[in-house]
Design a protein around this motif. Sequence first.
Motif, PDB file in Angstrom:
ATOM      1  N   ARG A  61       0.829  -1.204   0.000  1.00 10.96           N
ATOM      2  CA  ARG A  61       0.000   0.000   0.000  1.00 10.96           C
ATOM      3  C   ARG A  61       0.869   1.262   0.000  1.00 10.96           C
ATOM      4  N   LEU A  62       1.961   1.228   0.752  1.00 14.31           N
ATOM      5  CA  LEU A  62       2.856   2.383   0.777  1.00 14.31           C
ATOM      6  C   LEU A  62       3.486   2.621  -0.595  1.00 14.31           C
ATOM      7  N   GLN A  63       3.867   1.549  -1.269  1.00 15.25           N
ATOM      8  CA  GLN A  63       4.445   1.689  -2.603  1.00 15.25           C
ATOM      9  C   GLN A  63       3.413   2.202  -3.593  1.00 15.25           C
ATOM     10  N   GLU A  64       2.161   1.772  -3.409  1.00 15.65           N
ATOM     11  CA  GLU A  64       1.083   2.243  -4.282  1.00 15.65           C
ATOM     12  C   GLU A  64       0.827   3.733  -4.062  1.00 15.65           C
ATOM     13  N   ILE A  65       0.848   4.171  -2.816  1.00 17.99           N
ATOM     14  CA  ILE A  65       0.663   5.587  -2.503  1.00 17.99           C
ATOM     15  C   ILE A  65       1.769   6.425  -3.126  1.00 17.99           C
ATOM     16  N   ASP A  66       2.994   5.949  -3.023  1.00 14.59           N
ATOM     17  CA  ASP A  66       4.131   6.660  -3.594  1.00 14.59           C
ATOM     18  C   ASP A  66       3.996   6.782  -5.109  1.00 14.59           C
ATOM     19  N   ALA A  67       3.606   5.681  -5.762  1.00 13.56           N
ATOM     20  CA  ALA A  67       3.492   5.657  -7.219  1.00 13.56           C
ATOM     21  C   ALA A  67       2.296   6.460  -7.723  1.00 13.56           C
ATOM     22  N   SER A  86       2.528  12.962   0.425  1.00 16.32           N
ATOM     23  CA  SER A  86       3.117  12.646   1.721  1.00 16.32           C
ATOM     24  C   SER A  86       2.491  11.401   2.334  1.00 16.32           C
ATOM     25  N   VAL A  87       3.222  10.809   3.264  1.00 15.02           N
ATOM     26  CA  VAL A  87       2.719   9.728   4.112  1.00 15.02           C
ATOM     27  C   VAL A  87       3.048  10.088   5.556  1.00 15.02           C
ATOM     28  N   TRP A  88       2.049   9.978   6.417  1.00 17.14           N
ATOM     29  CA  TRP A  88       2.199  10.335   7.822  1.00 17.14           C
ATOM     30  C   TRP A  88       1.863   9.132   8.694  1.00 17.14           C
ATOM     31  N   PHE A  89       2.524   9.051   9.837  1.00 16.15           N
ATOM     32  CA  PHE A  89       2.167   8.054  10.846  1.00 16.15           C
ATOM     33  C   PHE A  89       1.939   8.769  12.170  1.00 16.15           C
ATOM     34  N   ALA A  90       1.272   8.083  13.080  1.00 17.03           N
ATOM     35  CA  ALA A  90       0.944   8.650  14.382  1.00 17.03           C
ATOM     36  C   ALA A  90       1.368   7.683  15.482  1.00 17.03           C
ATOM     37  N   GLU A  91       1.199   8.117  16.730  1.00 16.37           N
ATOM     38  CA  GLU A  91       1.412   7.228  17.865  1.00 16.37           C
ATOM     39  C   GLU A  91       0.464   7.647  18.989  1.00 16.37           C
ATOM     40  N   ALA A  92       0.052   6.673  19.776  1.00 17.66           N
ATOM     41  CA  ALA A  92      -0.793   6.958  20.939  1.00 17.66           C
ATOM     42  C   ALA A  92      -0.181   6.242  22.148  1.00 17.66           C
ATOM     43  N   TYR A  93      -0.579   4.976  22.363  1.00 12.73           N
ATOM     44  CA  TYR A  93       0.033   4.191  23.436  1.00 12.73           C
ATOM     45  C   TYR A  93       0.160   2.735  22.981  1.00 12.73           C
ATOM     46  N   GLY A  94       0.753   2.595  21.785  1.00 17.25           N
ATOM     47  CA  GLY A  94       0.995   1.276  21.211  1.00 17.25           C
ATOM     48  C   GLY A  94       2.145   1.366  20.238  1.00 17.25           C
ATOM     49  N   THR A 122       9.709   3.713  -0.349  1.00  8.48           N
ATOM     50  CA  THR A 122       9.254   4.787  -1.222  1.00  8.48           C
ATOM     51  C   THR A 122      10.440   5.624  -1.687  1.00  8.48           C
ATOM     52  N   SER A 123      10.175   6.496  -2.650  1.00  6.22           N
ATOM     53  CA  SER A 123      11.279   7.315  -3.170  1.00  6.22           C
ATOM     54  C   SER A 123      10.950   8.793  -3.283  1.00  6.22           C
ATOM     55  N   ARG A 124       9.663   9.168  -3.210  1.00  7.10           N
ATOM     56  CA  ARG A 124       9.337  10.566  -3.487  1.00  7.10           C
ATOM     57  C   ARG A 124       8.442  11.226  -2.429  1.00  7.10           C
ATOM     58  N   VAL A 125       7.565  10.493  -1.747  1.00  5.92           N
ATOM     59  CA  VAL A 125       6.641  11.133  -0.809  1.00  5.92           C
ATOM     60  C   VAL A 125       7.377  11.722   0.391  1.00  5.92           C
ATOM     61  N   ARG A 126       6.855  12.818   0.909  1.00  5.94           N
ATOM     62  CA  ARG A 126       7.351  13.334   2.185  1.00  5.94           C
ATOM     63  C   ARG A 126       6.946  12.362   3.291  1.00  5.94           C
ATOM     64  N   LEU A 127       7.730  12.327   4.359  1.00  4.75           N
ATOM     65  CA  LEU A 127       7.519  11.374   5.446  1.00  4.75           C
ATOM     66  C   LEU A 127       7.315  12.152   6.738  1.00  4.75           C
ATOM     67  N   GLY A 128       6.078  12.108   7.272  1.00 10.12           N
ATOM     68  CA  GLY A 128       5.762  12.959   8.400  1.00 10.12           C
ATOM     69  C   GLY A 128       5.308  12.226   9.650  1.00 10.12           C
ATOM     70  N   THR A 129       5.620  12.815  10.801  1.00  9.76           N
ATOM     71  CA  THR A 129       5.088  12.326  12.069  1.00  9.76           C
ATOM     72  C   THR A 129       3.889  13.191  12.433  1.00  9.76           C
ATOM     73  N   ALA A 130       2.755  12.542  12.664  1.00 12.20           N
ATOM     74  CA  ALA A 130       1.541  13.299  12.977  1.00 12.20           C
ATOM     75  C   ALA A 130       0.756  12.603  14.102  1.00 12.20           C
ATOM     76  N   VAL A 131       1.287  12.672  15.299  1.00 13.72           N
ATOM     77  CA  VAL A 131       2.466  13.425  15.691  1.00 13.72           C
ATOM     78  C   VAL A 131       3.386  12.538  16.534  1.00 13.72           C
ATOM     79  N   ALA A 132       4.651  13.031  16.696  1.00 19.19           N
ATOM     80  CA  ALA A 132       5.547  12.462  17.690  1.00 19.19           C
ATOM     81  C   ALA A 132       5.228  13.139  19.019  1.00 19.19           C
TER      82      ALA A 132
END
Length: 337
Positions: free
Chosen positions: A21-27, A32-40, A54-64
Amino acid sequence: MRIGVNVGHFAGRPPPDLAARLQEIDAAGFSSVWFAEAYGSDVFTPLAYAAALTSRVRLGTAVAQVPARTPAATAMAAMTLDHLSGGRVVLGLGASGPQVSEGWHGAPYARPLARTREYVSVVRQVLAREAPVSNDGEYFPLPSPGSELGKPLRSSLHPYRASLPVLLGAEGPRNIALSAEVADGWLAMFFAPAFDGFYREALDEGFARRGGRPEGFEVVATVPVVLDDDVDRAADRVRPELALYMGGMGARGANFHHDVFVRMGYESVAARVQELYLDRRKDEAAAAIPTELVEQVALIGPVGKVRRDLDRWESTVVDEIAVQGLPDDVSAVARLL
């Protein structure tokens, strides 16, 4: 308007098809692709995984989360990943809430704005690498007070970009203003185009304290997107998540997500949802959320309707929409947006 994807944090376990799925999003051309964290699941490990795939999407923390790491540790992770990804990292920071900060991380939550301000200052020092890092603030003093051996240190790793962007996740007006004052952008959640003026005022307050809006400041809003010919059925896909945040993320009187909907004029709905959710009647809590409220903060329904609704977002302060969660059909969403 740019379009990205906010995968979020993993509930239960990571998606089994995450790599594909990540490769599909990039292509597909998402920005951008963002990930999050809570308590896991944490936020940096999946981001590094995405960087390798991936090779082109921005990589974001939403949020650290601010309470999860020292500011130096966060800066180290972001700076290292920025090198390994070729300068694609966007560091989104957030104060979290008292339940997670104090109950999960064992870190005090009091005065979150002042704490965040100081945290950002230390992160900036690490990333700039202009001098050994020191801080005489109240929350993250460096070197540690009373230390006989501690001394200010400069990062042994040279930054790939000293200007690596730092964004703040914020929902309340004071925190939004803080993002405009000290950060390179605002990560918005439950943004409603109808209240664009309210958000602009909060941002302008922060810009005024800063001496003007800095070049490149951006607003990224995480938005649920559900394509379905039946609007109510599409809303049903969003209601459980809204109920979780409105009713279950925090306690009565200490749920900042709940407060967003109160400010939007849905005080009675928010109170009912919280009452049901905290009483463990989660399905009823979700059902109590009207479709019109879902439509305020989500893009739902047939393709034509979503395209028309998207026009409302084009004139707002938002620069990028991050589609919430992995889209069922990445290519369909890419074509639409």
